[in-house]
Structure formats: C-alpha cells, structure tokens
Enzyme design. Structure first.
Site, short mmCIF file in Angstrom:
data_model
loop_
_atom_site.label_atom_id
_atom_site.label_comp_id
_atom_site.label_asym_id
_atom_site.label_seq_id
_atom_site.Cartn_x
_atom_site.Cartn_y
_atom_site.Cartn_z
N ASP A 12 24.87 13.47 93.15
CA ASP A 12 25.36 13.31 91.78
C ASP A 12 26.64 14.08 91.50
O ASP A 12 26.88 14.52 90.37
CB ASP A 12 24.27 13.73 90.76
CG ASP A 12 23.00 12.93 90.93
OD1 ASP A 12 23.11 11.75 91.31
OD2 ASP A 12 21.92 13.49 90.70
N LYS A 15 30.49 10.81 92.94
CA LYS A 15 31.05 10.00 94.04
C LYS A 15 31.45 8.60 93.57
O LYS A 15 32.49 8.08 93.96
CB LYS A 15 30.03 9.88 95.19
CG LYS A 15 29.62 11.21 95.79
CD LYS A 15 28.51 11.06 96.81
CE LYS A 15 27.17 10.67 96.24
NZ LYS A 15 26.54 11.66 95.34
N GLY A 39 22.38 6.70 92.60
CA GLY A 39 22.78 6.16 91.30
C GLY A 39 24.22 6.58 91.08
O GLY A 39 24.48 7.75 90.83
N HIS A 40 25.15 5.66 91.26
CA HIS A 40 26.57 5.97 91.18
C HIS A 40 27.15 5.38 89.90
O HIS A 40 27.17 4.16 89.73
CB HIS A 40 27.30 5.45 92.43
CG HIS A 40 26.86 6.12 93.70
ND1 HIS A 40 27.32 5.78 94.93
CD2 HIS A 40 25.98 7.14 93.89
CE1 HIS A 40 26.75 6.57 95.84
NE2 HIS A 40 25.93 7.39 95.23
N GLN A 221 23.83 10.45 98.03
CA GLN A 221 23.20 11.78 98.05
C GLN A 221 24.29 12.84 98.34
O GLN A 221 25.43 12.63 98.01
CB GLN A 221 22.05 11.86 99.07
CG GLN A 221 20.83 11.03 98.66
CD GLN A 221 20.95 9.56 98.99
OE1 GLN A 221 21.20 9.18 100.10
NE2 GLN A 221 20.74 8.70 98.00
#
Ligand code: GDP
Ligand code: IMO
Ligand code: MG
Length: 420
Positions: A12, A15, A39-40, A221
């Site tokens: 988080d 990225k 989750g981007h 990650q």
C-alpha cells in the site's frame, strides 16, 4: 528493457498511482506476482478506481497490459474489474493479455484460506482471504490449474479431481460452509476468461523487448511481505521483490534496468506481524485519519508508524533499488516533529540489520528526530518550492540509504508528483 516499480514496505505504498503516472513512458505494463490481495488505487479524471488483478497501465489507451505467469488469477474478480474499467471507457479486449501459465485461484482455495486462518486462532496472518496462499501452494505442490488449461477438454475433470483433494483438506479443518455460490460464479467467470487474449507470456514479452519496446513491471504487496525475505510467517505467498520479475514474467535479469522502490514518508502495515516503528498513540491515529489508512482490498484499518530506514535499507539491498519514490509526504504536513528510525535496539545493543524472526525478538526502534515542515505541500510542483525542513528529511534518507529519493508524491492525484 524492463523497469520495475515495487513496494519497499508492507504494501500500500501507492504503487498503483505511480505505475499509472509512469505508464506513459512504456509500451507494456505487466503484473508479475500476487493476485487480488492487491488493491492499487488510481485517480482517473478525478474518479477513484481500485485495481486488484488488472495492471495499473490499463487507462492508457495505446499501452499493452499483461497479467504474467507469476500472478495467481481470480477469474471472478477479473470479470468484475473488467466491467468496472469498461464502464470508464476502457477497451480491455484490445489491450489486456494473460499468460497461459498463470495459475487460477479456485473457490476451494478461498475456502482453504479461510479455514486455515480460523484454525490459527490468535496466530492469524491477517490474510486478505482471497485464496492466495492455497493457490500458490498448489502451484509449488504441482497440482494447480493454469489459464492455458481452460482450453483443454479435460478442464472440468481436472477441476473435479482437485476439488476432491481440497475437500479432504477442508474436512480436516472441519470447514462446513457451503461454497456452491462461489463455484457458480467461478464457472460463469471461466467462460468469460476463455474469450480473453491468452498468450505465451514469456515469448510475448521477450519479442517486444527484442523489438526495443519498454516494459514496466508492476509489483504488488511490498518487500517486507516477500515470502523469503519478509517478516515470515506474516508475509504473502509470492516473491514480491525484483527477482520475482524474472520468474513472474520470464525475463532474464540482464534485461532489468531501473528498479523504482516506492515508500511512504512514514510506514503502514495491514494484518498481523512485527512492525517495529508502529505508533499505538494519537500520532498513529492522526496519520491513519489524515492518510485515510484503511485497506483498499479489505477496508481494515492500517497500522501506522514512523519510517523505518533499517527495513528500507534492507529493501534497497534485496531489490537493487536504483531510485526511491516517496509517497504520501503531504500526510505529514501537520506534524511539528518527525521521527526516523535509523537503528534497532536488540538486547540493549544497537543494530542496523533486519533480524531473522523479527516477531520473536524485542526490537526497540532508535529514532532521529526532525522538524516537521508544518505547511500544505499538496500543490507544490517543483523541488525548489518544497519546505527546507522536508529537504533536510529527504537528504538524511538519501545519505542513510545511499539511494536517492528521486520523486516525491504529494497527493493522490495523477500528476501530484515532484521531481527531486
Ligand atoms: P498500492 O497498493 O501500493 O497501490 O497503494 P493503495 O492504493 O493500497 O494505497 C495508497 C493510498 O494512498 C491510495 O488511497 C492512494 O490514492 C493514496 N495516495 C497515493 N499517493 C498519495 C500521496 O502522495 N498523497 C496522498 N494523500 N495520498 C496518496
Ligand atoms: P498491495 O498490492 C498490504 C498482507 C495481508 C496479510 C498478508 C498475507 O495493495 O500493496 P495474503 O492475502 O497475501 O495471504 O495476506 O499480506 N497483504 C497486503 N498488505 N497491501 C497488499 O497489497 C497486501 N496483500 C497482502 O494483509 O497481512
Ligand atoms: Mg494496496
């Protein structure tokens, strides 16, 4: 050539935003590991979107996006996400490809993930429960089904065989939940997946590299969640580090050029496990609130703390980071004092390395304190305009890490990025 953008902390780091920003300089954007545990978050034309399976280059019309063999793929998530991006005008049928070697996450993988977490009692990993660990276990255990298998006549038979094996495992966990609704969704999504551009990812990408095209590998990650080098067992199940690019896309190490390491100006972690610089006080609470530190995938509150240079230096070493991108600097705008961890006190002795089994040793972080800048930096566009206190903070990072902070992100917006 291949450049890499990866997380240097516990995920988080921002990225997604950074990949979306840099995508314009590349021809291909490729995810090389992880799955829908990622989750981007991106802001496209002011609209927020969170991507879990699709690479973050998808909003650039002329770019090719590839889901690499190192990823584990949840077809249901992919289908839903394709619907979301299509509603925003993306023609994913044109520019999204999947490697035939990519392993599938099955409904039973999700069930096993859940059963396994429940069985751990107080020792939970804090998994996102997306079936990541069990899917990678089937890959390394040489049982899994891959995207290319969808085209085999025997796919359903193979699925049933694996389903029976999994059922035995679920029974041993005494897992009673009915997963027939998940299976129904799965088979529906499988039909959708059959329509996709399924390619031999390694030839696909190497042919492009040979032609001089530029590839951006997008990590999920973070380095401290790497299955080998992270805070095991509180890690994810893939190699999140730059070496994962080679195995997760089929590119040779000589092809890798820049490794952009993304780090927040502070530190967060979601899920269980050691976090030496964690703040369980009002400063931590303030960072969580200001930074809106709640998981993009699970909505869980993220644990917050000061930046940890011992861990960042480790990440620089393991990944061969060539440039650092510091994100969420604006979240520290209202703090009059900032701490930077530059050592770990273990058994009364100061160390500057990441110990084996971080969770089993008492680590007291050693801090150097800096003046905060106490200024809104979110609309600053050039380095000269940044407050001098911030420059001092960055200079210290540069000298400790021996790798320069080259970009400073000062807001979630697509173009809120200052070149140092
Ligand atoms: P990722 O998983 O590394 O892509 O990061 P996430 O999307 O899970 O979390 C990063 C969060 O911070 C998202 O909500 C982003 O919109 C937001 N973000 C990224 N960079 C910045 C920044 O520089 N400032 C602020 N305020 N928010 C940012
Ligand atoms: P992005 O790509 C933050 C964490 C989980 C848990 C551990 C194992 O958005 O940075 P898993 O579901 O992989 O079995 O969970 O890893 N985790 C993440 N934390 N960001 C992520 O992805 C994460 N993906 C997994 O919280 O502690
Ligand atoms: Mg995330």
């Amino acid at each position: 050539m291949v450049d890499v953008i990866l997380g240097m902390q516990w995920g988080d780091e921002g990225k997604g935003k950074i990949v979306d920003y840099f995508a314009k300089n590349y021809d291909v954007i490729a995810r090389f590991q992880g799955g829908p545990n990622a989750g981007h978050t991106l802001y496209v034309d002011g609209k927020k979107i969170v991507l879990h399976q699709i690479p973050s280059g998808i909003f650039h019309e002329s770019k090719t996006n590839l889901i690499g063999n190192g990823v584990v793929l949840d077809a249901v998530t992919l289908k839903r996400e394709c619907g979301n991006v299509a509603a925003m005008g993306v023609d994913y049928k044109k520019n999204l490809y999947i490697s035939e070697r990519t392993h599938l996450i099955l409904p039973t993988h999700r069930a096993i993930d859940k059963a396994s977490e429940i069985s751990k009692g107080n020792e939970k990993i804090g998994s996102t429960l997306k079936g990541i660990g069990p899917a990678y276990m089937d890959k390394t255990g040489r049982n899994g089904l891959r995207v290319g298998n969808l085209l085999d006549k025997s796919f359903t038979t193979e699925y049933i065989k694996l389903r029976l094996k999994h059922q035995k495992l679920l029974d041993s966990f005494n897992f009673q939940e009915d997963i027939s609704a998940w299976e129904e969704e799965f088979f529906d999504a499988i039909e959708f997946l059959r329509e996709f551009k399924i390619v031999n990812g390694e030839y696909f990408i190497n042919e492009k590299i040979q032609k001089g095209q530029r590839v951006l590998a997008e990590g999920a990650q973070g380095s401290m969640l790497d299955v080998d080098f992270g805070t095991f067992p509180f890690v994810t199940s893939s190699n999140t580090i730059s070496a994962g690019v080679c195995t997760g896309l089929g590119v040779a190490p000589q092809k890798i050029r820049e490794v952009f390491g993304v780090s927040k100006a502070y530190c967060t972690r979601v899920g269980s496990g050691p976090f030496p610089t964690e703040l369980n006080d009002e400063t931590g609470e303030l960072i969580r609130k200001t930074g809106n530190e709640f998981g993009s995938t699970t909505g869980r509150p993220r644990r917050c703390g000061w930046i940890d240079l011992v861990a960042l230096q480790f990440a620089c070493m393991i990944n061969g980071v060539t440039q650092i991108i510091m994100t969420k600097a604006d979240i520290l705008d209202n703090l009059s004092e900032l701490n930077v961890c530059n050592g770990y006190k273990i058994n009364g002795e100061e160390k500057n390395f990441v110990p084996f089994q971080m969770n089993k040793v008492a680590i007291e972080p050693v801090y150097k304190t800096f003046h905060g800048w106490m200024k809104d930096i979110s609309s600053i566009t050039d380095f000269d305009g940044l407050p001098k206190e911030m420059k001092t903070y960055i200079e210290y990072l540069n000298s400790y890490l021996g790798v320069p902070v080259k970009y400073i992100s000062n807001g979630p917006g697509r173009d809120q990025l200052v070149l140092a």
